[in-house]
Write a protein that holds these residues in place. Structure first.
Motif, mmCIF file in Angstrom:
data_model
loop_
_atom_site.group_PDB
_atom_site.id
_atom_site.type_symbol
_atom_site.label_atom_id
_atom_site.label_comp_id
_atom_site.label_asym_id
_atom_site.label_seq_id
_atom_site.Cartn_x
_atom_site.Cartn_y
_atom_site.Cartn_z
ATOM 1 N N PHE A 81 0.819 -1.207 0.000
ATOM 2 C CA PHE A 81 0.000 0.000 0.000
ATOM 3 C C PHE A 81 0.855 1.262 0.000
ATOM 4 N N PHE A 82 2.101 1.150 0.445
ATOM 5 C CA PHE A 82 3.053 2.257 0.285
ATOM 6 C C PHE A 82 3.220 2.570 -1.201
ATOM 7 N N GLY A 83 3.410 1.530 -1.989
ATOM 8 C CA GLY A 83 3.557 1.724 -3.423
ATOM 9 C C GLY A 83 2.276 2.162 -4.095
ATOM 10 N N ILE A 84 1.136 1.667 -3.593
ATOM 11 C CA ILE A 84 -0.139 2.088 -4.171
ATOM 12 C C ILE A 84 -0.348 3.585 -3.949
ATOM 13 N N GLY A 85 0.054 4.077 -2.778
ATOM 14 C CA GLY A 85 0.011 5.520 -2.541
ATOM 15 C C GLY A 85 0.882 6.270 -3.530
ATOM 16 N N GLY A 86 2.069 5.714 -3.804
ATOM 17 C CA GLY A 86 2.938 6.338 -4.799
ATOM 18 C C GLY A 86 2.341 6.312 -6.184
ATOM 19 N N LEU A 87 1.710 5.188 -6.548
ATOM 20 C CA LEU A 87 1.074 5.094 -7.868
ATOM 21 C C LEU A 87 -0.083 6.080 -7.993
ATOM 22 N N THR A 88 -0.786 6.326 -6.903
ATOM 23 C CA THR A 88 -1.851 7.333 -6.923
ATOM 24 C C THR A 88 -1.288 8.682 -7.334
ATOM 25 N N TYR A 89 -0.136 9.009 -6.761
ATOM 26 C CA TYR A 89 0.499 10.272 -7.136
ATOM 27 C C TYR A 89 0.929 10.270 -8.604
ATOM 28 N N ILE A 90 1.529 9.163 -9.034
ATOM 29 C CA ILE A 90 2.014 9.088 -10.413
ATOM 30 C C ILE A 90 0.868 9.257 -11.404
ATOM 31 N N LEU A 91 -0.241 8.567 -11.172
ATOM 32 C CA LEU A 91 -1.366 8.601 -12.099
ATOM 33 C C LEU A 91 -2.025 9.979 -12.157
ATOM 34 N N ALA A 92 -1.940 10.718 -11.063
ATOM 35 C CA ALA A 92 -2.568 12.045 -11.017
ATOM 36 C C ALA A 92 -1.535 13.147 -10.864
ATOM 37 N N ALA A 93 -0.292 12.878 -11.303
ATOM 38 C CA ALA A 93 0.799 13.823 -11.071
ATOM 39 C C ALA A 93 0.509 15.200 -11.671
#
Length: 399
Positions: A259-271
């Protein structure tokens, strides 16, 4: 019909992202392995954590070599070679007969993997205009984030099934395959070829001095050191904590940290949305606050389920803060960008290594709650300080 230059560049960035996956996986692979390594070598998880800090120290120190070499010899080709060389350290880790031998192999792995992510960032800085750079870096970071997720999950999965040695064997095969593909790309794709006209004339020391003479570079290097210390010092022990306190299997503990990475992916997808709405100042402030929230939830949560949203907030907040630092790092000293970004990564990983050692000491002396709360207090202070300095920096350069 020849491939369009934009398509060539996108493919080149995608392959760098894949290489970053392997590098990040190597950095996080040992987090869920600590209990298994402690049992195998008849030691404690805090002592076994030397396999994490040794990797980070080697990763940080060798940046002083790879940055200038990338500026002189070509960043993309050097990324391919270091990816291939990382196979050796991974194989050595798989066959290590003692904890000391494993530490030595991890040092070798950290020393070679050090050439992947920072040189990739520097190459993107060379080939992408500043206005589009944060979004491109965010896309590149997708592989890094998936590597952090995959490293912890792979480590836990192999520890629960075939054993920790097979985790390193799997990592070795990744490095070998990915390195070969990136090497072929460095030869076939014109957008990856080195621009000899831009090769700096100064020696390694001179290039480093050129970076450190820039006041803003000193600010960014100091802050990323503190960020690495506060975030990853605590993060290294979370899977072990979930395993020991709540009885989760190492596979499940590693999966929870995904879920640490999922939080990061959230940022990437909506950067693009994050950057447009918050700007650098808002990203730095908000990132620090979210990380603090995550650590506080984990410290006081009475069930392992709290680890899921806690890890998510830590991941989202970290990548908001870190991507802002990365973007500024690519512009610290454009004439020696490879050296500048490598020094940035060096500071980040040296901060991580110190953070792991301090966290291990605090964990042994006082337990995990004080360790997490120190990180919860420190991270928003770092983010707030960066925000304040960004306002001053931008006002100075716009005047």
């Amino acid at each position: 019909m020849p491939e369009a230059p934009d398509a060539q560049h996108r493919r080149a960035v995608t392959l760098l992202s894949v290489a970053a996956f392997a590098s990040a996986a190597a950095a996080r692979l040992c987090d869920p392995l600590l209990p298994d390594l402690a049992r195998s070598f008849a030691t404690t998880p805090t002592a076994a954590a030397s396999v994490i800090s040794s990797f980070a120290i080697a990763y940080g120190i060798t940046q002083a070599l790879f940055g200038p070499l990338g500026d002189r010899l070509g960043k993309y080709r050097l990324i391919a070679l270091t990816t291939l060389l990382s196979t050796l350290g991974a194989v050595g880790s798989a066959v290590a007969w003692s904890l000391d031998a494993l530490v030595v192999s991890r040092i070798l792995l950290g020393a070679t993997a050090a050439g992947i992510i920072p040189l990739s960032m520097a190459w993107i800085g060379d080939t992408v205009h500043y206005e589009q750079r944060q979004a491109t870096l965010a896309r590149f970071m997708g592989g890094q984030i998936l590597g952090a997720i995959g490293g912890q999950f792979i480590g836990g999965l192999f520890a629960d099934t075939l054993g920790w040695r097979w985790a390193f064997a799997f990592l070795a095969s990744l490095y070998l395959v990915i390195g070969a593909i990136v090497l072929l790309e460095s030869r076939a794709n014109p957008s990856t070829h080195h621009r000899h006209a831009e090769t700096p004339r100064k020696g390694i020391v001179g290039q480093a001095v050129q970076v450190f003479t820039q006041p803003w570079a000193r600010v960014i290097l100091s802050i990323v050191f503190l960020e690495g210390m506060l975030v990853f010092g605590a993060l290294a022990f979370v899977p072990s904590y979930l395993h020991e306190r709540f009885g989760l299997s190492l596979t499940m503990a590693g999966a929870a940290m995904a879920f640490f990475g999922i939080g990061g992916l959230t940022y990437i997808l909506a950067a693009r949305h994050f950057v447009r709405r918050l700007g650098e100042v808002g990203l730095a402030t908000g990132g620090g606050i979210l990380v603090a929230l995550g650590w506080a939830m984990l410290a006081w949560g009475e069930s392992w389920l709290w680890a899921l949203p806690a890890s998510y907030f830590v991941g989202l907040g970290f990548y908001m803060l870190h991507n802002t630092l990365q973007t500024n790092a690519t512009q610290m000293a454009p004439a020696v960008r490879g050296t500048a970004v490598s020094l940035f990564a060096s500071s980040f990983f040296l901060g991580q290594s110190l953070g792991v050692m301090l966290a291990a000491y605090i964990l042994a002396a006082a337990g995990i709650v004080p360790m997490l709360l120190i990180a919860a207090v420190g991270t928003p202070l770092v983010g707030g300080t960066l925000s304040w300095l960004l306002v001053k920096h931008h006002s100075k350069h716009s005047a």
